[in-house]
Design a protein around this motif. Structure first.
Motif: not given
Length: 370
Positions: A64-72, A75-86
């Motif tokens: 699903l993506g490592s913790l450091s990947e998701i933190i990265d 930095k370039s995506h909104s919180e909502e976009e990151v949640i949608q990716l996961v």
């Protein structure tokens, strides 16, 4: 390419859907089209003997993506976009498991681990600090904490004391998965033509004129599922990204089980039975690894062997059994591109190295554009 009357009649006449690419996305797309249009004629064109990109060449991470990947990504995506990716990765994995079954793909829920090298102080501290926040924003998806801090129990060396564990990750057998998808497509009367390379196409009023291996034929709809090879024909913002991989000979008494990430996901390894499969190193030469050449470089292979010797298997003798490469599709944004290019042409590409997790979902979304 000269064809007989029989070949033209059975394969290239009255074609409803032509899919370019027989990888995870293309096969799932074809199966979804078959469900929606049971009487249609569907063909898949594949330029390789086997799927040419990453579908048969990946490491088999159901991740699903490592913790450091998701933190990265934050930095370039909104919180909502990151949640949608996961969410997409999770939904895609469930779709894959439902279609093929855990036994078929040899699904093993050993969990995933992120390791931090001794000198990676900045990433390590940032991950420990932001772990509670990531658990909080992802808890609605998993109804539990996705990340936890654990002491390394695998006797790795030259890493930080704590690893980050994710119980929702697993590993699969990539070869079994792809064979099962191919078998299912064939059983549903989907025609798969290998070593058939598309060189051009023209969208006309109610069909597409397509050229493959010098032969021109007509298809009602054309769908590209070529991921890292998509840029030339679809003019999309997709760059190829080569991933170099190796696997060891069997190692007696190997006590490593799980999927593992290092250095923000640029290195990854897992056990396969009693072997270690290790890949990555693209960050050592971003420019050189932006290629569709399926080869290896001494620089990256040496680094992979160094990690085996000094981090992963410091107390084991090992021999490398095999090396290979796969081609991913990446871009400036992590969201896949699933879109209509013209009246009768569509594409589902740019999977960002997450093809096992999201390929089935992107294939379904691509078919559902019709």
């Amino acid at each position: 390419m000269q064809l007989s009357y029989w070949e033209i009649k059975n394969w290239f006449t009255n074609v409803d859907f032509t899919i370019v690419g027989s990888g995870i996305v293309g096969l799932h797309c074809s199966l979804q089209l078959r469900e929606r249009f049971p009487d249609s004629k569907i063909i898949i064109l594949e330029k390789g003997i086997l799927p040419q990109g990453a579908s048969t060449k990946n490491a088999g991470f159901a991740c699903l993506g490592s913790l450091s990947e998701i933190i990265d990504d934050l930095k370039s995506h909104s919180e909502e976009e990151v949640i949608q990716l996961v969410q997409k990765r999770w939904n895609g994995l469930q779709l894959l498991r439902k279609r093929l079954g855990d036994t078929t793909i040899d699904f093993k829920p050993y969990g995933g681990y992120e390791l931090f090298l001794k000198d990676d102080e900045v990433t390590y501290n940032e991950c420990l600090q932001k772990l509670p926040f990531l658990n909080e924003i992802l808890r609605p998806l998993f109804k539990a904490d996705i990340f936890s801090k654990e002491i390394d129990r695998f006797a790795f060396e030259n890493i930080k004391e704590y690893t980050i564990f994710n119980p929702f990750e697993a590993q699969i057998d990539t070869g079994n998965m792809m064979q099962a998808l191919l078998r299912e497509a064939i059983s549903k009367d989907i025609l798969i033509l290998n070593q058939a390379e598309v060189t051009s196409f023209t969208d006309v009023s109610n069909s597409v004129q397509l050229v493959a291996n010098g032969y021109t034929f007509s298809t009602n709809k054309l769908l590209f599922a070529t991921n890292g090879f998509a840029g030339a024909l679809t003019n999309n913002a997709v760059k190829p990204a080569r991933a170099q991989v190796l696997i060891t000979e069997p190692i007696p008494n190997l006590d490593i089980k799980g999927t593992f990430h290092l250095d923000k996901g640029y290195y990854y390894f897992r056990n396969f039975e009693d072997r270690i499969l290790l890949g990555g190193g693209r960050n050592l030469d971003f420019e050189g690894e932006t290629t569709t050449e399926l080869s290896q470089t001494e620089k990256i292979q040496n680094k992979l062997e160094d990690l085996l010797k000094n981090v992963i298997l410091p107390n084991h003798e090992f021999k490398v059994a095999h090396r290979w490469s796969g081609i991913m599709g990446i871009g400036s944004h992590k969201n896949p591109i699933v879109t209509k290019l013209s009246e009768n042409v569509y594409c589902g590409v740019r999977l960002g190295g997450m093809g096992v997790a999201i390929g089935s979902l992107i294939g379904k979304e691509l078919a559902d554009l019709i």
